[in-house]
Design a protein around this motif. Sequence first.
Motif, PDB file in Angstrom:
ATOM      1  N   GLU A   8       0.937  -1.163   0.005  1.00  0.00           N
ATOM      2  CA  GLU A   8      -0.008   0.028  -0.114  1.00  0.00           C
ATOM      3  C   GLU A   8       0.842   1.302  -0.035  1.00  0.00           C
ATOM      4  OE1 GLU A   8      -3.028   0.102   3.172  1.00  0.00           O
ATOM      5  OE2 GLU A   8      -2.665   2.411   3.372  1.00  0.00           O
ATOM      6  N   CYS A   9       0.732   2.206  -0.884  1.00  0.00           N
ATOM      7  CA  CYS A   9       1.366   3.191  -0.984  1.00  0.00           C
ATOM      8  C   CYS A   9       0.725   4.558  -0.162  1.00  0.00           C
ATOM      9  CB  CYS A   9       1.632   3.965  -2.721  1.00  0.00           C
ATOM     10  SG  CYS A   9       2.395   5.325  -2.856  1.00  0.00           S
ATOM     11  N   SER A  10       1.020   4.581   1.082  1.00  0.00           N
ATOM     12  CA  SER A  10       0.514   5.588   1.919  1.00  0.00           C
ATOM     13  C   SER A  10       1.401   5.959   2.817  1.00  0.00           C
ATOM     14  CB  SER A  10      -0.943   5.088   2.661  1.00  0.00           C
ATOM     15  OG  SER A  10      -0.517   4.172   3.394  1.00  0.00           O
ATOM     16  N   TYR A  11       1.290   6.951   3.420  1.00  0.00           N
ATOM     17  CA  TYR A  11       1.852   7.766   4.618  1.00  0.00           C
ATOM     18  C   TYR A  11       2.043   6.986   5.810  1.00  0.00           C
ATOM     19  CZ  TYR A  11       4.030  11.070   7.808  1.00  0.00           C
ATOM     20  OH  TYR A  11       5.010  11.507   8.966  1.00  0.00           O
ATOM     21  N   ASN A  12       0.784   6.330   5.996  1.00  0.00           N
ATOM     22  CA  ASN A  12       0.572   5.389   7.275  1.00  0.00           C
ATOM     23  C   ASN A  12       1.208   4.161   7.127  1.00  0.00           C
ATOM     24  OD1 ASN A  12      -0.860   7.513   8.617  1.00  0.00           O
ATOM     25  ND2 ASN A  12      -2.860   6.531   8.233  1.00  0.00           N
ATOM     26  N   TYR A  13       1.209   3.719   5.842  1.00  0.00           N
ATOM     27  CA  TYR A  13       1.802   2.165   5.618  1.00  0.00           C
ATOM     28  C   TYR A  13       3.387   2.547   5.932  1.00  0.00           C
ATOM     29  CZ  TYR A  13       2.989  -2.293   3.987  1.00  0.00           C
ATOM     30  OH  TYR A  13       3.255  -3.686   4.057  1.00  0.00           O
ATOM     31  N   PHE A  14       3.866   3.478   5.338  1.00  0.00           N
ATOM     32  CA  PHE A  14       5.399   3.617   5.489  1.00  0.00           C
ATOM     33  C   PHE A  14       5.810   3.753   6.790  1.00  0.00           C
ATOM     34  CE2 PHE A  14       8.834   6.649   5.487  1.00  0.00           C
ATOM     35  CZ  PHE A  14       9.862   6.201   4.828  1.00  0.00           C
ATOM     36  N   PHE A  15       4.891   4.878   7.576  1.00  0.00           N
ATOM     37  CA  PHE A  15       5.424   5.010   8.762  1.00  0.00           C
ATOM     38  C   PHE A  15       5.119   3.925   9.659  1.00  0.00           C
ATOM     39  CE2 PHE A  15       5.257   7.836  12.499  1.00  0.00           C
ATOM     40  CZ  PHE A  15       6.690   8.492  12.389  1.00  0.00           C
ATOM     41  N   ASP A  16       4.034   3.324   9.582  1.00  0.00           N
ATOM     42  CA  ASP A  16       3.629   1.975  10.478  1.00  0.00           C
ATOM     43  C   ASP A  16       4.380   0.853  10.403  1.00  0.00           C
ATOM     44  OD1 ASP A  16       2.140   3.997  11.869  1.00  0.00           O
ATOM     45  OD2 ASP A  16       0.372   3.514  11.098  1.00  0.00           O
ATOM     46  N   HIS A  17       4.352   0.633   8.904  1.00  0.00           N
ATOM     47  CA  HIS A  17       5.209  -0.939   8.587  1.00  0.00           C
ATOM     48  C   HIS A  17       6.402  -0.896   8.098  1.00  0.00           C
ATOM     49  CE1 HIS A  17       1.138  -2.424   9.778  1.00  0.00           C
ATOM     50  NE2 HIS A  17       0.664  -1.325   8.639  1.00  0.00           N
ATOM     51  N   LEU A  18       6.936   0.364   7.416  1.00  0.00           N
ATOM     52  CA  LEU A  18       8.117  -0.011   6.827  1.00  0.00           C
ATOM     53  C   LEU A  18       9.253   0.709   7.733  1.00  0.00           C
ATOM     54  CD1 LEU A  18       7.407   1.063   3.068  1.00  0.00           C
ATOM     55  CD2 LEU A  18       7.818  -1.261   4.060  1.00  0.00           C
ATOM     56  N   LEU A  19       8.874   1.809   8.273  1.00  0.00           N
ATOM     57  CA  LEU A  19      10.064   2.556   8.966  1.00  0.00           C
ATOM     58  C   LEU A  19      10.247   1.880  10.399  1.00  0.00           C
ATOM     59  CD1 LEU A  19      11.823   5.037   8.916  1.00  0.00           C
ATOM     60  CD2 LEU A  19       9.977   6.390   9.901  1.00  0.00           C
ATOM     61  N   TYR A  20      11.508   1.629  10.491  1.00  0.00           N
ATOM     62  CA  TYR A  20      11.962   1.207  12.062  1.00  0.00           C
ATOM     63  C   TYR A  20      11.648   2.230  13.144  1.00  0.00           C
ATOM     64  CZ  TYR A  20      14.881  -1.245  15.671  1.00  0.00           C
ATOM     65  OH  TYR A  20      15.464  -1.666  16.658  1.00  0.00           O
ATOM     66  N   TYR A  21      11.074   1.782  14.122  1.00  0.00           N
ATOM     67  CA  TYR A  21      10.287   2.696  15.098  1.00  0.00           C
ATOM     68  C   TYR A  21      11.305   3.626  15.714  1.00  0.00           C
ATOM     69  CZ  TYR A  21      11.876  -0.028  19.216  1.00  0.00           C
ATOM     70  OH  TYR A  21      12.935  -0.459  20.125  1.00  0.00           O
ATOM     71  N   HIS A  22      12.496   2.943  15.822  1.00  0.00           N
ATOM     72  CA  HIS A  22      13.416   3.709  16.630  1.00  0.00           C
ATOM     73  C   HIS A  22      13.869   4.653  15.701  1.00  0.00           C
ATOM     74  CE1 HIS A  22      17.301   4.167  18.987  1.00  0.00           C
ATOM     75  NE2 HIS A  22      16.629   3.417  19.685  1.00  0.00           N
ATOM     76  N   ASP A  23      13.770   4.992  14.246  1.00  0.00           N
ATOM     77  CA  ASP A  23      14.239   5.879  13.323  1.00  0.00           C
ATOM     78  C   ASP A  23      13.236   6.924  13.196  1.00  0.00           C
ATOM     79  OD1 ASP A  23      16.751   4.606  13.295  1.00  0.00           O
ATOM     80  OD2 ASP A  23      16.403   3.297  11.559  1.00  0.00           O
TER      81      ASP A  23
END
Lengths: 493, 144
Positions: free
Chosen positions: A56-71
């Motif tokens: 899914e190409c969305s800000y939420n998907y990127f932020f919640d599922h792709l980006l490591y929480y620490h970063d």
Amino acid sequence: MSFSESNTFSAESMAHIARIINDINAGVWEYNTDTKQVKWSVGLYAALGYAPGEIECSYNYFFDHLLYYHDKPAFLKTTYHPRHGGSPVAHIRLLTKQNGYQWFENTTKRHETSDGPIIHGVLTNINALKMLEVELAESNFNLAETGRIAKLGSWEIDIATMGLKCSKEMMEIFELTEDVKMTMEDSISYFEPQYRLLLTNIVNDAIRYCKPYDVEVQFKTAKNNVIWVRCKGMPVLNDYGKCVKLRGIFQDIDSIKKKGINMQSSINLLDDQNKRLQNFAYIVSHNLRSHSGNLKFMVNLFEESRQEEDRAEIFSHIKTISESLSATMGHLDEIVKIQSEITRERKAVDFETMFNNVASALQTNITATNAHISTNFTDCRQIDYIPAYMESIFQNLLTNALKYKHPDREPVINITTQKTGTDVYLLFEDNGVGIDMARYGDQLFGMYKTFHRNSDSKGIGLFITRNQVEALGGNIQVESAVNVGTKFTIKLV
Amino acid sequence: MNTEKKIVTAGIVDDDEIFTYGFKKLIINKALFDEILTFANGKEAIDFLKAPENVHHLPDVLFVDINMPVMDGWEFNKAFEEIKSQLGKNIILYNISSSIDLDDIKRAKGNPLIADYILKPIDEAYLAGIAQSLQNPTDLKRYN
């Protein structure tokens, strides 16, 4: 190649650029903060290991599922305005389809367009670089730790400029802060004075004759701690065989060196004791042989003599030999006793009381020689010692001082104690005939060594005194001048 | 052939009075030497040898103990070497001692000045041999 600069490209160029963007080995994204609309380039999917549209190409998907929480904080910072602490570049970890989290460099830029504020960014996979960086940091850390634990620093001199570069660990050994700049001469001035010339010479030889060196010397840190260090230097040669650099290590070897020095002094003490035992064996053999030889000699003569007065004289000699043999056996007993008494308990010995006892036993000799004896035991009044030893030490030294008084003057004897740290010294000084130290100094404490034609010189007293003192871990030193007097300095403990 | 018996003088340098007494007694009893000089230490002996009035009374042979006060046997050997050339006589030196220390023995035997190192108690037959060789001038040559 910003989208916003589209007006400078033709429509054909734009299509071309869009292709390039999709094909380059980097992910490009765009986010409209008003409409929340997100666009990802094909390269972005590819960078994460997906086909376009697979996720899914969305800000939420990127932020919640792709980006490591620490970063997340680091990523958000790139979207802020620089005025609010934003910085356009961040290193972040993103979850890939097959390779877990990977390091990416994200560069973000903000634009105000007619459609509202747009943020776009470029993501590049920097995982390999990041891994190298981590490994390098780790090996640097290991190196620094090894150096720190081994107290080992390294340095380098560039011969052309004579510039000195020192490692952090070396500065720690110098007890200087890292930012202090030193020249070669500065560094040499930290060494103890007696080693400075040596170091200057070996460094010069290393530069001039390409001679490596390895020395152990004493060094005074910036905080005035004197320590042993090892300095090793190795010249680096150019193709013409000329020294262009001098590289080396600098190591704090204080504890190991001090252990070595202690060990050496124990070895020396043992060596001394061995030599004395060997000497003792020879002396005992010599004395017993000379007495027994004389006895045999006299017995033979006695048998051969017919005259009564001869026989009487020979017999008187036989009696003397018998007494000498007993005396020699007595000396042997005394020496053996030193070793057996060492296990006896040490007791508090009061110097004043002990000395008075000895002096009263020798009162006849003191009166006969008209000796002036002064004592001062105020610096140290008591000591834990074997009382029998202390008595014997006083007795031998006092007897000697009276026996070897100067013929032209009355004996003046000074006895004092001195406390230096935990060490207790007994000083015994007389104005007697003295001893020629250059000639007899090395034999002074030997058994049956006599240096004066005194009929009562037996050469046993100082031998015993030294053995007693050393048996309890002390030592005895003597200064003397002929016709001036003698001074014994005894380190009791 | 020299039929006239040569007068041989021996000297003993030793601080051990009993040994010196016995040594003298033995020499007299066995008539080994004709005259005997005694010195209590090396210095007394050197002083005697150096004194001009003694030039006609120098001993033929000296028996020198090692362990002595004032000037011991080693120091005597050294001092003797220095005055040897000024003495009007070739004096033969023996070291005598009770010391069986190998270093002492090697030190004495290694000195070309010393004829031999004799261990105490002194062997009568050995002493007689020395006396014999001194009385016979042809034998004496082996020491020169």
